[in-house]
Design a protein around this motif. Sequence first.
Motif, PDB file in Angstrom:
ATOM      1  N   ARG A  69       0.835  -1.206   0.000  1.00 24.32           N
ATOM      2  CA  ARG A  69       0.000   0.000   0.000  1.00 24.32           C
ATOM      3  C   ARG A  69       0.873   1.260   0.000  1.00 24.32           C
ATOM      4  N   THR A 104      -9.109  -0.883  -0.017  1.00 24.07           N
ATOM      5  CA  THR A 104      -8.687  -2.272   0.176  1.00 24.07           C
ATOM      6  C   THR A 104      -9.919  -3.147   0.348  1.00 24.07           C
ATOM      7  N   ARG A 114      -7.135  -7.051  -1.838  1.00 21.68           N
ATOM      8  CA  ARG A 114      -6.615  -6.371  -3.020  1.00 21.68           C
ATOM      9  C   ARG A 114      -6.737  -4.863  -2.846  1.00 21.68           C
ATOM     10  N   ASN A 115      -5.694  -4.162  -3.196  1.00 21.78           N
ATOM     11  CA  ASN A 115      -5.743  -2.704  -3.213  1.00 21.78           C
ATOM     12  C   ASN A 115      -6.342  -2.232  -4.531  1.00 21.78           C
TER      13      ASN A 115
END
Length: 337
Positions: A69, A104, A114-115
């Motif tokens: 991130r 997210t 998953r971002n």
Amino acid sequence: MTEMFDKLSHDQQLNILLELARQATRHYDLPEGLEVDLLNLSENATYRVRAPDGRRWALRLHRAGYHSRQAIASELAWLNDLREKHVVVTPAPVPGKDGELIQTLRHPRMGEARNVVLSHWENGVEPSITQNLTGPFEVLGEVTARMHLHSRQWQRPVWFTRPIWNFETALGETNPHWGRWRDGMGVDAPLAALFGRTVAAIGKRLAAYGQPPDRFGLIHCDLRLANLLVDGPVVKVIDFDDCGFSWFMYDAATPVSFYEHDPQVPELLEAWKTGYRRVTPLARADEDEIPTFIMLRRILLLAWIGSHAETETAQAMGIAYTQGTAGLCDAYLAKYG
């Protein structure tokens, strides 16, 4: 859960990714009745989001485990500053309902979250190697030079982190970012020997060239045609997913990715250099090393194709791309070996 997802068929995986993309749109202040269509599946899955009134956005589901991130936030920080300083036109990220640029999400059939990043749509057309690209390459040279000047002067946030693309992380044997070139499609023993001699020559030249700050810094790293949009006289740059620290002249090599063997490449490179010089001087030592970066990129893409065999791009290139690399290696070694 991740293992379960990895064992699903390609179509089943696409369906789950689409479910997650549709779920992601609900995290933004978007209208009802959206259409969500897959645009590209490479490192990440990218979707076009279209509203009934015609407005569009690009939504990227980041691949699990590829970038943290913090690394994605660093990418967004750079492209936002490039756009705000009018260095280059880049897509503008859209904050979610919580004000965050990175959302997210989880799916019950995926082990890892998953971002997600949503960006405003940028108009333009992806250039094609079948076109006369001399003019766009001159503009791209100017754009790249402005990006390099910005990179050298920009005060990065203290938390900024992006990958390093040097010889070891590109073509090294230990832990290359895109896998080993030896595992490329159709790399048999004779080709492995030829490619190995070429890699050794590349390493020797780059060791002599060095990594001083005027040659090595934050760059886009993937200015291939698929990441450019031509909108009239403007060349826009998208997809900073691979941006990181590498040689500035590596950005001269990436625009001819997958087409390094095309007869018009020398003319396109001259156009690129002409545009670059309109913005800032190009040292002879830097210009002389561009063929080395083109060769490095070509072999690096062999590794990418081998480790991304499920993608349309890899399948389109296939073994023919590997075999076509041999002639480039012979020519490179004849001059630099």
